[in-house]
Scaffold this motif. Structure first.
Motif, PDB file in Angstrom:
ATOM      1  N   GLY A 118       1.037  -0.474  -0.166  1.00 32.29           N
ATOM      2  CA  GLY A 118       0.229   0.369  -0.138  1.00 32.29           C
ATOM      3  C   GLY A 118       0.786   1.374   0.042  1.00 32.29           C
ATOM      4  O   GLY A 118       1.784   0.896  -0.774  1.00 32.29           O
ATOM      5  N   TYR A 119       0.630   2.407   0.461  1.00 31.05           N
ATOM      6  CA  TYR A 119       1.217   3.504   0.512  1.00 31.05           C
ATOM      7  C   TYR A 119       1.334   4.338   1.952  1.00 31.05           C
ATOM      8  O   TYR A 119       2.474   4.830   1.261  1.00 31.05           O
ATOM      9  CB  TYR A 119      -0.398   4.644   0.190  1.00 31.05           C
ATOM     10  CG  TYR A 119      -0.658   4.781   1.886  1.00 31.05           C
ATOM     11  CD1 TYR A 119      -0.863   5.157   2.601  1.00 31.05           C
ATOM     12  CD2 TYR A 119      -2.256   3.846   1.648  1.00 31.05           C
ATOM     13  CE1 TYR A 119      -1.775   5.056   4.212  1.00 31.05           C
ATOM     14  CE2 TYR A 119      -3.093   3.892   2.919  1.00 31.05           C
ATOM     15  CZ  TYR A 119      -2.942   4.993   4.225  1.00 31.05           C
ATOM     16  OH  TYR A 119      -4.001   4.665   4.827  1.00 31.05           O
ATOM     17  N   VAL A 120       1.742   3.257   2.691  1.00 26.50           N
ATOM     18  CA  VAL A 120       2.528   4.081   3.408  1.00 26.50           C
ATOM     19  C   VAL A 120       3.923   3.654   4.036  1.00 26.50           C
ATOM     20  O   VAL A 120       4.414   4.997   3.770  1.00 26.50           O
ATOM     21  CB  VAL A 120       2.813   2.280   4.583  1.00 26.50           C
ATOM     22  CG1 VAL A 120       2.891   2.652   6.602  1.00 26.50           C
ATOM     23  CG2 VAL A 120       0.800   2.158   5.591  1.00 26.50           C
ATOM     24  N   ALA A 121       4.524   2.882   2.892  1.00 29.69           N
ATOM     25  CA  ALA A 121       6.494   3.216   2.477  1.00 29.69           C
ATOM     26  C   ALA A 121       6.545   3.925   1.575  1.00 29.69           C
ATOM     27  O   ALA A 121       7.581   4.779   2.383  1.00 29.69           O
ATOM     28  CB  ALA A 121       6.609   1.841   2.315  1.00 29.69           C
ATOM     29  N   ARG A 122       5.756   4.034   1.069  1.00 29.03           N
ATOM     30  CA  ARG A 122       6.236   5.224  -0.315  1.00 29.03           C
ATOM     31  C   ARG A 122       5.830   6.590   0.400  1.00 29.03           C
ATOM     32  O   ARG A 122       6.307   7.438   0.049  1.00 29.03           O
ATOM     33  CB  ARG A 122       4.765   5.183  -1.097  1.00 29.03           C
ATOM     34  CG  ARG A 122       5.046   6.002  -2.461  1.00 29.03           C
ATOM     35  CD  ARG A 122       3.987   5.345  -3.551  1.00 29.03           C
ATOM     36  NE  ARG A 122       2.603   5.493  -3.530  1.00 29.03           N
ATOM     37  CZ  ARG A 122       1.937   4.588  -3.413  1.00 29.03           C
ATOM     38  NH1 ARG A 122       2.380   3.257  -3.876  1.00 29.03           N
ATOM     39  NH2 ARG A 122       0.695   4.242  -3.077  1.00 29.03           N
ATOM     40  N   ARG A 123       4.731   6.336   1.681  1.00 30.16           N
ATOM     41  CA  ARG A 123       4.705   8.241   2.331  1.00 30.16           C
ATOM     42  C   ARG A 123       5.697   8.465   2.933  1.00 30.16           C
ATOM     43  O   ARG A 123       5.980   9.411   2.690  1.00 30.16           O
ATOM     44  CB  ARG A 123       2.822   8.056   2.667  1.00 30.16           C
ATOM     45  CG  ARG A 123       3.063   9.203   3.706  1.00 30.16           C
ATOM     46  CD  ARG A 123       2.285   9.746   4.457  1.00 30.16           C
ATOM     47  NE  ARG A 123       0.626   8.646   3.922  1.00 30.16           N
ATOM     48  CZ  ARG A 123      -0.463   8.177   5.368  1.00 30.16           C
ATOM     49  NH1 ARG A 123      -0.081   8.264   6.089  1.00 30.16           N
ATOM     50  NH2 ARG A 123      -1.743   7.552   4.473  1.00 30.16           N
ATOM     51  N   ARG A 124       6.626   7.591   3.165  1.00 27.14           N
ATOM     52  CA  ARG A 124       7.536   7.535   4.817  1.00 27.14           C
ATOM     53  C   ARG A 124       8.303   8.195   3.834  1.00 27.14           C
ATOM     54  O   ARG A 124       9.279   8.874   4.224  1.00 27.14           O
ATOM     55  CB  ARG A 124       8.039   6.500   5.098  1.00 27.14           C
ATOM     56  CG  ARG A 124       8.540   6.371   6.359  1.00 27.14           C
ATOM     57  CD  ARG A 124       9.584   5.244   6.904  1.00 27.14           C
ATOM     58  NE  ARG A 124       9.075   3.833   6.518  1.00 27.14           N
ATOM     59  CZ  ARG A 124      10.532   3.629   5.729  1.00 27.14           C
ATOM     60  NH1 ARG A 124      11.376   4.284   6.828  1.00 27.14           N
ATOM     61  NH2 ARG A 124      11.241   2.589   4.453  1.00 27.14           N
ATOM     62  N   ARG A 125       9.054   7.127   2.353  1.00 26.91           N
ATOM     63  CA  ARG A 125      10.072   8.005   1.528  1.00 26.91           C
ATOM     64  C   ARG A 125       9.934   9.141   1.333  1.00 26.91           C
ATOM     65  O   ARG A 125      11.162  10.069   0.661  1.00 26.91           O
ATOM     66  CB  ARG A 125       9.877   6.765   0.619  1.00 26.91           C
ATOM     67  CG  ARG A 125      10.822   5.379   1.121  1.00 26.91           C
ATOM     68  CD  ARG A 125      11.390   4.483  -0.380  1.00 26.91           C
ATOM     69  NE  ARG A 125      10.832   3.454   0.244  1.00 26.91           N
ATOM     70  CZ  ARG A 125      10.596   2.380   0.250  1.00 26.91           C
ATOM     71  NH1 ARG A 125       9.275   2.425  -0.888  1.00 26.91           N
ATOM     72  NH2 ARG A 125       9.638   1.108   0.309  1.00 26.91           N
ATOM     73  N   LYS A 126       8.233   9.100   0.860  1.00 27.28           N
ATOM     74  CA  LYS A 126       7.925  10.100   0.306  1.00 27.28           C
ATOM     75  C   LYS A 126       8.361  12.038   1.336  1.00 27.28           C
ATOM     76  O   LYS A 126       9.015  12.734   0.888  1.00 27.28           O
ATOM     77  CB  LYS A 126       6.771  10.709  -0.655  1.00 27.28           C
ATOM     78  CG  LYS A 126       7.083  10.355  -1.909  1.00 27.28           C
ATOM     79  CD  LYS A 126       5.524  10.333  -1.875  1.00 27.28           C
ATOM     80  CE  LYS A 126       4.953  11.648  -2.228  1.00 27.28           C
ATOM     81  NZ  LYS A 126       3.548  11.678  -3.382  1.00 27.28           N
ATOM     82  N   ASN A 127       8.101  11.828   2.300  1.00 25.96           N
ATOM     83  CA  ASN A 127       8.553  12.611   3.412  1.00 25.96           C
ATOM     84  C   ASN A 127       9.874  13.081   3.845  1.00 25.96           C
ATOM     85  O   ASN A 127       9.923  14.312   3.959  1.00 25.96           O
ATOM     86  CB  ASN A 127       7.471  12.245   4.717  1.00 25.96           C
ATOM     87  CG  ASN A 127       6.121  12.364   4.751  1.00 25.96           C
ATOM     88  OD1 ASN A 127       5.457  13.315   3.485  1.00 25.96           O
ATOM     89  ND2 ASN A 127       5.820  11.521   5.523  1.00 25.96           N
TER      90      ASN A 127
END
Length: 112
Positions: free
Chosen positions: A7-16
């Protein structure tokens, strides 16, 4: 086994993290691993240097007050002592500004 979509959890962390390091140079702003390391380092440095900035400015103000006081043959220590005795409660930042911008006012504070 079935494939697990994270899902989006890891992607959101990396984007932040990449957003945090967006102004850094080279790989420090584009590659996640180096950006993560540099971001952590920059946060610790900024936390440490906020306290250091306060100390540095206080040293600067004391140096300026001392230089202005020695023009009138007084030391910084005796000046501060006399100001406290006369109940003139100006902080060092204000005293340094007065010493630089208004020498006549500073000399009246000295009691000359």
């Amino acid at each position: 086994m079935t494939r697990v979509k994270r899902g989006y959890v890891a992607r959101r962390r990396r984007k932040n993290i990449l957003k945090l390091t967006s102004g850094f140079q080279g790989a420090h702003s584009t590659l996640f691993r180096t950006a993560n390391q540099q971001g952590m380092k920059s946060l610790t440095s900024s936390h440490r240097d906020r306290g250091k900035r306060k100390r540095d400015f206080r040293r600067l103000w004391i140096t300026r007050i001392n230089a202005a006081a020695r023009r009138s043959k007084k030391s910084y220590h005796t000046l501060i002592q006399e100001l406290y005795k006369r109940k003139i409660l100006l902080n060092r930042k204000m005293l340094a500004q007065i010493a630089i911008l208004d020498t006549y006012c500073f000399s009246t504070l000295l009691g000359d």
